[in-house]
Design a protein around this motif. Structure first.
Motif, PDB file in Angstrom:
ATOM      1  N   ALA A   4       0.778  -1.239  -0.080  1.00 22.39           N
ATOM      2  CA  ALA A   4      -0.013   0.064   0.125  1.00 22.39           C
ATOM      3  C   ALA A   4       0.854   1.083  -0.055  1.00 22.39           C
ATOM      4  CB  ALA A   4      -0.773   0.094   1.034  1.00 22.39           C
ATOM      5  N   THR A   5       0.381   2.381  -0.515  1.00 23.76           N
ATOM      6  CA  THR A   5       0.803   3.643  -0.343  1.00 23.76           C
ATOM      7  C   THR A   5      -0.039   4.509   0.178  1.00 23.76           C
ATOM      8  OG1 THR A   5       0.216   4.597  -2.327  1.00 23.76           O
ATOM      9  CG2 THR A   5       2.168   3.280  -2.665  1.00 23.76           C
ATOM     10  N   TRP A   6       0.387   5.670   0.724  1.00 27.04           N
ATOM     11  CA  TRP A   6      -0.492   6.528   1.267  1.00 27.04           C
ATOM     12  C   TRP A   6       0.338   7.902   0.996  1.00 27.04           C
ATOM     13  CZ3 TRP A   6      -5.335   7.129   2.475  1.00 27.04           C
ATOM     14  CH2 TRP A   6      -5.742   8.274   2.865  1.00 27.04           C
ATOM     15  N   ASN A   7      -0.632   9.112   0.547  1.00 23.18           N
ATOM     16  CA  ASN A   7      -0.358  10.536   0.489  1.00 23.18           C
ATOM     17  C   ASN A   7      -1.675  11.191   0.999  1.00 23.18           C
ATOM     18  OD1 ASN A   7       0.813   9.115  -2.020  1.00 23.18           O
ATOM     19  ND2 ASN A   7       2.203  10.454  -1.661  1.00 23.18           N
ATOM     20  N   ASP A   8      -1.382  12.349   1.594  1.00 19.87           N
ATOM     21  CA  ASP A   8      -2.434  13.136   2.147  1.00 19.87           C
ATOM     22  C   ASP A   8      -2.148  14.774   2.151  1.00 19.87           C
ATOM     23  OD1 ASP A   8      -1.234  13.889   4.569  1.00 19.87           O
ATOM     24  OD2 ASP A   8      -1.681  11.762   5.347  1.00 19.87           O
ATOM     25  N   SER A   9      -3.131  15.456   2.280  1.00 24.76           N
ATOM     26  CA  SER A   9      -3.172  16.897   2.203  1.00 24.76           C
ATOM     27  C   SER A   9      -2.014  17.627   3.540  1.00 24.76           C
ATOM     28  CB  SER A   9      -4.467  17.324   2.229  1.00 24.76           C
ATOM     29  OG  SER A   9      -5.176  17.049   3.279  1.00 24.76           O
ATOM     30  N   MET A  10      -1.364  16.810   4.366  1.00 21.35           N
ATOM     31  CA  MET A  10      -1.053  17.186   5.696  1.00 21.35           C
ATOM     32  C   MET A  10       0.529  16.887   5.226  1.00 21.35           C
ATOM     33  SD  MET A  10      -3.352  16.860   8.784  1.00 21.35           S
ATOM     34  CE  MET A  10      -2.761  18.122   9.567  1.00 21.35           C
ATOM     35  N   SER A  11       0.781  16.407   4.132  1.00 21.37           N
ATOM     36  CA  SER A  11       2.237  16.000   3.891  1.00 21.37           C
ATOM     37  C   SER A  11       2.703  15.838   2.567  1.00 21.37           C
ATOM     38  CB  SER A  11       2.698  14.617   4.448  1.00 21.37           C
ATOM     39  OG  SER A  11       3.693  14.095   4.175  1.00 21.37           O
ATOM     40  N   THR A  12       3.790  16.048   2.226  1.00 22.58           N
ATOM     41  CA  THR A  12       4.374  16.052   0.799  1.00 22.58           C
ATOM     42  C   THR A  12       5.156  14.832   0.501  1.00 22.58           C
ATOM     43  OG1 THR A  12       6.384  17.193   1.433  1.00 22.58           O
ATOM     44  CG2 THR A  12       4.707  18.598   0.444  1.00 22.58           C
ATOM     45  N   GLY A  13       5.156  14.037   1.532  1.00 22.03           N
ATOM     46  CA  GLY A  13       5.881  12.598   1.457  1.00 22.03           C
ATOM     47  C   GLY A  13       4.904  11.509   1.412  1.00 22.03           C
ATOM     48  N   VAL A  14       5.348  10.125   1.369  1.00 26.56           N
ATOM     49  CA  VAL A  14       4.633   8.952   1.021  1.00 26.56           C
ATOM     50  C   VAL A  14       4.905   7.972   1.992  1.00 26.56           C
ATOM     51  CG1 VAL A  14       6.416   8.077  -0.570  1.00 26.56           C
ATOM     52  CG2 VAL A  14       4.001   7.421  -0.638  1.00 26.56           C
ATOM     53  N   MET A  15       3.901   7.160   2.465  1.00 24.63           N
ATOM     54  CA  MET A  15       4.285   6.108   3.343  1.00 24.63           C
ATOM     55  C   MET A  15       4.060   5.072   2.429  1.00 24.63           C
ATOM     56  SD  MET A  15       2.036   4.294   6.627  1.00 24.63           S
ATOM     57  CE  MET A  15       2.833   5.649   7.815  1.00 24.63           C
ATOM     58  N   LEU A  16       5.123   3.844   2.355  1.00 30.77           N
ATOM     59  CA  LEU A  16       5.046   2.907   1.693  1.00 30.77           C
ATOM     60  C   LEU A  16       4.720   1.464   2.691  1.00 30.77           C
ATOM     61  CD1 LEU A  16       8.194   3.519  -0.567  1.00 30.77           C
ATOM     62  CD2 LEU A  16       5.708   3.883  -1.188  1.00 30.77           C
ATOM     63  N   SER A  17       3.879   0.763   2.383  1.00 28.34           N
ATOM     64  CA  SER A  17       3.594  -0.343   3.162  1.00 28.34           C
ATOM     65  C   SER A  17       3.500  -1.684   2.599  1.00 28.34           C
ATOM     66  CB  SER A  17       2.316  -0.240   4.073  1.00 28.34           C
ATOM     67  OG  SER A  17       2.403   1.102   4.768  1.00 28.34           O
ATOM     68  N   GLU A  18       3.759  -2.761   3.452  1.00 31.96           N
ATOM     69  CA  GLU A  18       3.894  -4.089   3.039  1.00 31.96           C
ATOM     70  C   GLU A  18       3.475  -5.225   4.087  1.00 31.96           C
ATOM     71  OE1 GLU A  18       6.854  -6.487  -0.025  1.00 31.96           O
ATOM     72  OE2 GLU A  18       7.383  -6.646   2.122  1.00 31.96           O
ATOM     73  N   GLY A  19       2.668  -6.068   3.604  1.00 35.77           N
ATOM     74  CA  GLY A  19       2.078  -6.968   4.718  1.00 35.77           C
ATOM     75  C   GLY A  19       1.725  -8.057   4.002  1.00 35.77           C
ATOM     76  N   THR A  20       0.696  -8.819   5.129  1.00 36.36           N
ATOM     77  CA  THR A  20      -0.039  -9.966   4.504  1.00 36.36           C
ATOM     78  C   THR A  20      -1.598 -10.104   5.133  1.00 36.36           C
ATOM     79  OG1 THR A  20       0.742 -11.231   6.799  1.00 36.36           O
ATOM     80  CG2 THR A  20       2.139 -11.383   5.047  1.00 36.36           C
ATOM     81  N   CYS A  21      -2.351 -10.924   4.466  1.00 37.43           N
ATOM     82  CA  CYS A  21      -3.829 -10.832   4.760  1.00 37.43           C
ATOM     83  C   CYS A  21      -4.148 -12.316   4.649  1.00 37.43           C
ATOM     84  CB  CYS A  21      -4.384 -10.201   3.799  1.00 37.43           C
ATOM     85  SG  CYS A  21      -4.457  -8.283   3.723  1.00 37.43           S
ATOM     86  N   ASP A  22      -5.103 -12.597   5.570  1.00 32.64           N
ATOM     87  CA  ASP A  22      -5.536 -14.049   5.448  1.00 32.64           C
ATOM     88  C   ASP A  22      -6.862 -14.093   4.609  1.00 32.64           C
ATOM     89  OD1 ASP A  22      -7.994 -12.978   6.975  1.00 32.64           O
ATOM     90  OD2 ASP A  22      -7.513 -13.806   8.899  1.00 32.64           O
ATOM     91  N   ALA A  23      -7.434 -15.417   4.655  1.00 34.54           N
ATOM     92  CA  ALA A  23      -8.618 -15.453   3.922  1.00 34.54           C
ATOM     93  C   ALA A  23      -9.737 -14.455   3.806  1.00 34.54           C
ATOM     94  CB  ALA A  23      -9.111 -16.693   3.816  1.00 34.54           C
ATOM     95  N   GLN A  24     -10.067 -14.151   5.045  1.00 33.67           N
ATOM     96  CA  GLN A  24     -11.070 -12.957   5.408  1.00 33.67           C
ATOM     97  C   GLN A  24     -10.610 -11.692   5.221  1.00 33.67           C
ATOM     98  OE1 GLN A  24     -10.383 -15.936   7.335  1.00 33.67           O
ATOM     99  NE2 GLN A  24     -11.901 -16.977   6.159  1.00 33.67           N
ATOM    100  N   LEU A  25      -9.391 -11.176   4.904  1.00 39.06           N
ATOM    101  CA  LEU A  25      -8.792  -9.996   4.505  1.00 39.06           C
ATOM    102  C   LEU A  25      -8.569  -9.371   5.979  1.00 39.06           C
ATOM    103  CD1 LEU A  25     -10.169  -8.202   1.434  1.00 39.06           C
ATOM    104  CD2 LEU A  25      -7.917  -9.189   1.823  1.00 39.06           C
ATOM    105  N   ALA A  26      -8.129 -10.104   6.835  1.00 41.90           N
ATOM    106  CA  ALA A  26      -7.589  -9.596   8.302  1.00 41.90           C
ATOM    107  C   ALA A  26      -6.151  -9.320   7.782  1.00 41.90           C
ATOM    108  CB  ALA A  26      -7.921 -10.532   9.264  1.00 41.90           C
ATOM    109  N   CYS A  27      -5.894  -7.842   7.923  1.00 42.68           N
ATOM    110  CA  CYS A  27      -4.366  -7.684   7.768  1.00 42.68           C
ATOM    111  C   CYS A  27      -3.605  -7.102   8.536  1.00 42.68           C
ATOM    112  CB  CYS A  27      -4.470  -6.889   6.237  1.00 42.68           C
ATOM    113  SG  CYS A  27      -5.422  -7.415   5.088  1.00 42.68           S
ATOM    114  N   THR A  28      -2.429  -7.370   8.248  1.00 45.27           N
ATOM    115  CA  THR A  28      -1.175  -6.709   8.912  1.00 45.27           C
ATOM    116  C   THR A  28      -0.074  -6.077   8.253  1.00 45.27           C
ATOM    117  OG1 THR A  28      -1.512  -8.201  11.016  1.00 45.27           O
ATOM    118  CG2 THR A  28       0.395  -6.845  11.108  1.00 45.27           C
ATOM    119  N   TYR A  29       0.184  -4.742   8.165  1.00 45.35           N
ATOM    120  CA  TYR A  29       0.855  -4.167   7.455  1.00 45.35           C
ATOM    121  C   TYR A  29       1.949  -3.459   8.427  1.00 45.35           C
ATOM    122  CZ  TYR A  29      -2.028  -4.249   3.162  1.00 45.35           C
ATOM    123  OH  TYR A  29      -2.575  -4.582   2.280  1.00 45.35           O
TER     124      TYR A  29
END
Length: 201
Positions: A124-149
């Motif tokens: 995942a990536t994230w940008n918003d109006s309170m920053s000029t940077g970017v957050m980069l994330s990586e993780g895993t999800c189970d069959a029910q899309l319960a995820c940890t990044y």
């Protein structure tokens, strides 16, 4: 464009061009086994699968309840918001656009969510109006899309990379709960944000 991505594009285009040439010109030499294997690897890496279908099921419009903790032990600030999710790039990536408020100021953000067939992980990536940077994330999800990044961005105060832990889970078919944790003043992990997504009919 990132060098690795550019290289992938160049190789893919080259292999496709070679394949097309072989198909159109009977005198052209056939692809070597190595070239064929490379083409198959790139095709496999770029083909949407089950995981992308799960992301596509999240598309829609949502009402949000955003809770933010600005100090350990203090009650959270609660703000309403909305989110729109839709698939792009031939059902390969989910783009999310959020509108809310934060610290009394209007807030907008945009995230991308995908699954990398090569690494076998969600990203995942994230940008918003309170920053000029970017957050980069990586993780895993189970069959029910319960995820940890695990996500990384540069802290505006220290100028150093800061790591956050994020989780998401679906409590029912239309409700998703996202939680974000990061280092507090003493360096220990504290809860920073909780967003409840309620999908509209």
């Amino acid at each position: 464009m990132h060098r690795t991505t550019l290289l992938s594009v160049v190789v893919s285009v080259g292999l496709l061009a070679a394949s097309a040439a072989c198909a159109q010109d009977k005198k052209a030499p056939a692809m070597t086994p190595e070239m064929q294997a490379q083409m198959e690897a790139y095709q496999k890496a770029g083909t949407p699968g089950i995981e992308h279908g799960k992301l596509a099921a999240m598309a829609g419009n949502y009402d949000l309840t955003v809770k933010s903790w600005y100090a350990p032990g203090a009650p959270p600030s609660t703000d309403p918001g909305t989110a729109t999710r839709r698939m792009i790039l031939g059902n390969r990536v989910l783009v999310e656009e959020v509108t809310s408020s934060m610290m009394g100021q209007p807030f907008t953000g945009q995230g991308l969510h995908g699954f990398d067939n090569v690494t076998g992980k969600y990203w995942a990536t994230w940008n918003d109006s309170m920053s000029t940077g970017v957050m980069l994330s990586e993780g895993t999800c189970d069959a029910q899309l319960a995820c940890t990044y695990t996500g990384t961005h540069h802290d505006p105060v220290t100028k150093k990379p800061q790591t956050s832990r994020m989780t998401s889970r679906w409590t029912d078919k239309t409700t998703e709960v996202f939680e974000m944790y990061g280092p507090g003043p003493d360096g220990k992990e504290v809860k920073m944000m909780e967003i409840t997504y309620k999908k509209r009919p």
